[in-house]
Design a protein around this motif. Structure first.
Motif, PDB file in Angstrom:
ATOM      1  N   CYS A 188      -5.705   0.006  33.204  1.00  0.00           N
ATOM      2  CA  CYS A 188      -5.644   0.082  31.878  1.00  0.00           C
ATOM      3  C   CYS A 188      -5.815  -1.243  31.035  1.00  0.00           C
ATOM      4  O   CYS A 188      -5.690  -1.122  29.842  1.00  0.00           O
ATOM      5  CB  CYS A 188      -4.526   1.074  31.362  1.00  0.00           C
ATOM      6  SG  CYS A 188      -4.571   2.866  32.009  1.00  0.00           S
ATOM      7  N   GLY A 189      -5.837  -2.546  31.786  1.00  0.00           N
ATOM      8  CA  GLY A 189      -5.752  -3.604  30.812  1.00  0.00           C
ATOM      9  C   GLY A 189      -4.559  -3.839  30.243  1.00  0.00           C
ATOM     10  O   GLY A 189      -4.471  -4.657  29.283  1.00  0.00           O
ATOM     11  N   LEU A 190      -3.241  -3.574  30.716  1.00  0.00           N
ATOM     12  CA  LEU A 190      -2.096  -3.627  29.872  1.00  0.00           C
ATOM     13  C   LEU A 190      -1.246  -5.047  30.536  1.00  0.00           C
ATOM     14  O   LEU A 190      -1.292  -4.861  31.946  1.00  0.00           O
ATOM     15  CB  LEU A 190      -1.297  -2.422  29.770  1.00  0.00           C
ATOM     16  CG  LEU A 190      -2.158  -1.176  29.312  1.00  0.00           C
ATOM     17  CD1 LEU A 190      -1.053   0.093  29.446  1.00  0.00           C
ATOM     18  CD2 LEU A 190      -2.222  -1.616  27.600  1.00  0.00           C
ATOM     19  N   GLU A 191      -0.652  -5.391  29.820  1.00  0.00           N
ATOM     20  CA  GLU A 191       0.535  -6.428  30.266  1.00  0.00           C
ATOM     21  C   GLU A 191       1.846  -5.721  30.186  1.00  0.00           C
ATOM     22  O   GLU A 191       2.370  -5.168  29.285  1.00  0.00           O
ATOM     23  CB  GLU A 191       0.651  -7.602  29.204  1.00  0.00           C
ATOM     24  CG  GLU A 191       1.860  -8.624  29.574  1.00  0.00           C
ATOM     25  CD  GLU A 191       1.869  -9.725  28.916  1.00  0.00           C
ATOM     26  OE1 GLU A 191       2.742 -10.760  28.974  1.00  0.00           O
ATOM     27  OE2 GLU A 191       1.192  -9.788  27.832  1.00  0.00           O
ATOM     28  N   ASN A 454      -3.071  -5.078  21.729  1.00  0.00           N
ATOM     29  CA  ASN A 454      -4.550  -5.378  21.587  1.00  0.00           C
ATOM     30  C   ASN A 454      -4.889  -5.022  20.195  1.00  0.00           C
ATOM     31  O   ASN A 454      -5.642  -3.859  19.959  1.00  0.00           O
ATOM     32  CB  ASN A 454      -5.296  -4.847  22.601  1.00  0.00           C
ATOM     33  CG  ASN A 454      -4.808  -5.137  24.037  1.00  0.00           C
ATOM     34  OD1 ASN A 454      -5.263  -6.116  24.592  1.00  0.00           O
ATOM     35  ND2 ASN A 454      -4.088  -4.311  24.630  1.00  0.00           N
ATOM     36  N   HIS A 455      -4.931  -5.873  19.208  1.00  0.00           N
ATOM     37  CA  HIS A 455      -5.274  -5.682  17.625  1.00  0.00           C
ATOM     38  C   HIS A 455      -5.152  -6.866  17.102  1.00  0.00           C
ATOM     39  O   HIS A 455      -4.905  -7.945  17.604  1.00  0.00           O
ATOM     40  CB  HIS A 455      -4.456  -4.837  17.050  1.00  0.00           C
ATOM     41  CG  HIS A 455      -2.887  -5.263  16.812  1.00  0.00           C
ATOM     42  ND1 HIS A 455      -1.838  -5.004  17.670  1.00  0.00           N
ATOM     43  CD2 HIS A 455      -2.412  -5.765  15.696  1.00  0.00           C
ATOM     44  CE1 HIS A 455      -0.983  -5.596  17.269  1.00  0.00           C
ATOM     45  NE2 HIS A 455      -1.167  -6.085  16.052  1.00  0.00           N
ATOM     46  N   ASP A 456      -5.969  -7.201  16.070  1.00  0.00           N
ATOM     47  CA  ASP A 456      -6.036  -8.258  15.061  1.00  0.00           C
ATOM     48  C   ASP A 456      -5.824  -7.631  13.723  1.00  0.00           C
ATOM     49  O   ASP A 456      -5.985  -6.479  13.349  1.00  0.00           O
ATOM     50  CB  ASP A 456      -6.821  -9.161  15.235  1.00  0.00           C
ATOM     51  CG  ASP A 456      -8.195  -8.712  15.175  1.00  0.00           C
ATOM     52  OD1 ASP A 456      -8.596  -7.558  14.492  1.00  0.00           O
ATOM     53  OD2 ASP A 456      -9.227  -9.390  15.732  1.00  0.00           O
ATOM     54  N   LEU A 466     -10.406   1.327  28.399  1.00  0.00           N
ATOM     55  CA  LEU A 466      -9.799   2.362  27.577  1.00  0.00           C
ATOM     56  C   LEU A 466     -10.842   2.721  26.391  1.00  0.00           C
ATOM     57  O   LEU A 466     -10.512   3.499  25.663  1.00  0.00           O
ATOM     58  CB  LEU A 466      -8.443   2.109  27.088  1.00  0.00           C
ATOM     59  CG  LEU A 466      -7.229   1.773  28.234  1.00  0.00           C
ATOM     60  CD1 LEU A 466      -5.959   1.672  27.494  1.00  0.00           C
ATOM     61  CD2 LEU A 466      -7.493   2.980  29.122  1.00  0.00           C
ATOM     62  N   ALA A 467     -11.721   1.919  26.194  1.00  0.00           N
ATOM     63  CA  ALA A 467     -12.573   2.165  25.189  1.00  0.00           C
ATOM     64  C   ALA A 467     -13.425   3.464  25.063  1.00  0.00           C
ATOM     65  O   ALA A 467     -14.133   3.688  25.973  1.00  0.00           O
ATOM     66  CB  ALA A 467     -13.705   0.807  24.883  1.00  0.00           C
ATOM     67  N   PRO A 468     -13.449   4.299  24.123  1.00  0.00           N
ATOM     68  CA  PRO A 468     -14.221   5.324  23.978  1.00  0.00           C
ATOM     69  C   PRO A 468     -15.672   5.105  24.132  1.00  0.00           C
ATOM     70  O   PRO A 468     -16.595   5.800  24.683  1.00  0.00           O
ATOM     71  CB  PRO A 468     -13.912   6.046  22.560  1.00  0.00           C
ATOM     72  CG  PRO A 468     -12.477   5.416  22.211  1.00  0.00           C
ATOM     73  CD  PRO A 468     -12.600   4.070  22.912  1.00  0.00           C
TER      74      PRO A 468
END
Length: 573
Positions: A188-191, A454-456, A466-468
């Motif tokens: 899922c690309g998570l830490e 994961n945001h700015d 996870l990207a739609p």
């Protein structure tokens, strides 16, 4: 998908109800809309992200040998009564009566239902081991739903249940799930970190939480900087350093402390440190008042207290409840002469000549000693760990950080199978209860946690898995045949390669299209505009890094497929 045909209602302003980053961005990006308190409708873009998590979970569960099934959300109360949880679970369990006055509940979890299935269908050790899972909607009637999908009442969850013949085999099943969970959250690309945890209302004798590290996390976790130890605050064990006590107990004294109720005020008045004072706190344990002793600079960890007392619920008494139970106003309570049951943190039991409340308004006592001046029913580790404590495993330095729980695995043992008389015949023909494990992933919460991490300032930055949509193609010249033709061509070629792509063909200003692309967090943006007309080049921008490349149109599809493939470890050829 063409943006002009998609239900993607982005918002420029943040709705007033949004409290944390993921909640704000999910509403602004058209993920979902609130139906009622803690309950949301998932719009297509949000559902697509949830499905991405589901697919990863499903692939890894199947890889680990688990089988998928689907159980009802409505569960009969009689099943829950067999395990005693219908009364014990608390108000989060939504109970109701149907038209025939039969009691039921909406499932917050499915231990009873799966155990009922297994006791009817499996009868021999030859049928084991088995691990069954579902991905399904759950309902927990949270007293204060908040933070969008982070703490909602209705949510999507994967729950799995293993059945084994022995503790040793159950350990193998547990370790398989532990490794599967690490693969799930890595994909899922998570830490994240796997931390030792309390089993809570599910029960069992051992568990791990999988925590996504994020500054907005609800939970504080303890991490050792010198070894792999990690635990949540509820589970983190406090290890006392051996100290030789040479001080001799002194004579008990009462001291007038008019108006001094708070720890800081008392310490300042008496010119002592908070570690010389012991607080006497009253908690209600399933309604019964209990006195809990901790050092003045410490805080009680309520889950540790609940586990020590073996009760379903503990909560701190308010001022009125303290006075009703003791006849003493808050701030002056002490253990000497107190009629309540007394339990003490292990640190207090090792103290000599400390200060306490005098059990009388405007008075405290000094030179108080346990055993001589009052009796303690139980001594245990009851306080929250701090960074000044040593690591329980290596003695190293501890760090406290915030995390979001996205998965929880439990070694349940035989509690459910024994209470529900779910047994099998072993190889000697002896009836034995199934040894169980339970494994949950908060699927919808994973999406929220990913956004928290994961945001700015411009919006979401989705990890590619996870990207739609993995790519958004911006057509910045709807009335220009060359621009529109190339945008359409790239859109079709990406689709043919299996890339999930959306074409922004709306009649909107370029600035609005750029802002929406950033808000939505789509990993790669392909812009067909003035550069194509002037130089024959197409702009490719990576959302995470902001890196921009101008490429020949014939190189765009191959370049993107290579980049996406590397992130997904998927071959697009």
């Amino acid at each position: 998908m063409r943006y002009s045909q998609a239900l993607l209602p982005t918002l420029k302003e943040t709705p007033a109800e949004a409290e944390v980053v993921s909640h704000r961005l999910m509403l602004r990006a058209g993920f979902m809309r609130k139906l009622t308190s803690g309950v949301y409708s998932y719009l297509p873009y949000g559902l697509a992200a949830i499905r991405k998590v589901e697919n990863i979970v499903r692939e890894e569960m199947n890889r680990a040998g688990a089988q998928e099934l689907l159980m009802p959300m409505v569960q009969p109360a009689d099943l829950w009564r067999e395990t005693g949880r219908y009364e014990k679970y608390g108000p989060e369990l939504l109970r109701f009566h149907d038209r025939h006055d039969r009691e039921s509940c909406l499932g917050p979890t499915h231990e009873e239902v799966i155990t009922d299935i297994i006791r009817k269908e499996l009868h021999s050790y030859r049928d084991l081991p088995i691990n069954l899972y579902q991905i399904q909607t759950k309902f927990r009637d949270e007293i204060r739903p908040r933070f969008g999908l982070m703490r909602g009442r209705e949510f999507v969850m994967k729950d799995a249940y293993s059945f084994d013949v022995s503790d040793r085999d159950a350990e193998i099943s547990y370790l398989k799930m532990f490794e599967a969970y690490k693969r799930i959250f890595t994909r899922c690309g998570l830490e994240f970190r796997a931390v030792q945890a309390d089993s809570g209302a599910i029960g069992g004798n051992f568990s791990h939480e999988f925590m996504v590290l994020a500054s907005t996390g609800e939970d504080t976790i303890v991490i050792c900087q010198d070894c792999e130890y990690a635990a949540n605050m509820e589970k983190a064990a406090v290890i006392l350093e051996d100290e030789k006590i040479t001080e001799v107990p002194a004579e008990l004294e009462k001291i007038e402390t008019v108006g001094k109720r708070k720890v800081a005020a008392v310490c300042d008045f008496l010119q002592i440190e908070p570690n010389q004072l012991v607080k006497t706190l009253v908690f209600l344990a399933d309604g019964e008042p209990i006195a809990v002793l901790v050092r003045g600079d410490r805080e009680v960890e309520e889950v540790k207290l609940k586990n020590l007392l073996g009760v379903a619920e503990v909560k701190m008494a308010d001022d009125r409840q303290v006075f009703e139970a003791t006849g003493v106003p808050t701030g002056y309570l002490g253990p000497v002469g107190l009629s309540l049951r007394i339990v003490a943190d292990q640190e207090v039991a090792a103290m000599v000549n400390f200060y306490v409340g005098g059990n009388e308004k405007n008075y405290h006592m000094r030179n108080v000693n346990p055993g001589r001046d009052f009796q303690v029913e139980n001594v245990a580790d009851l306080r929250q760990i701090t960074t000044s404590d040593p690591c329980p495993e290596c003695g190293g330095r501890l760090e406290l950080t915030e995390g979001i729980e996205v998965g929880h695995i439990f070694k349940l043992g035989t509690g459910y199978s024994e209470s529900m008389q779910a047994t099998f015949q072993d190889s000697d023909g002896v009836e034995k209860p199934f040894v169980m494990g339970c494994y949950g992933v908060g699927v919808s919460r994973v999406v929220a946690a990913a956004i928290e991490q994961n945001h700015d300032e411009n919006g979401i930055i989705f990890p590619v898995p996870l990207a739609p949509y993995q790519v958004i193609v911006l057509n910045l010249g709807l009335k220009d045949e060359a621009i529109s033709g190339m945008a359409e061509k790239l859109y079709r070629e990406l689709q043919e390669k299996g890339v999930e792509v959306i074409l922004d063909d709306r009649d909107e200003r370029p600035g609005a299209k750029f802002k929406d692309a950033d808000l939505l967090g789509i990993p790669f943006r392909v812009t067909v505009g003035k550069s194509f007309v002037g130089k024959g080049l197409v702009e490719v921008r990576e959302r995470r890094t902001g890196e921009v490349e101008e490429l020949r149109p014939e190189d765009v599809v191959e370049k993107l497929c290579t980049r996406i493939s590397a992130e997904l470890k998927t071959d697009y050829s």
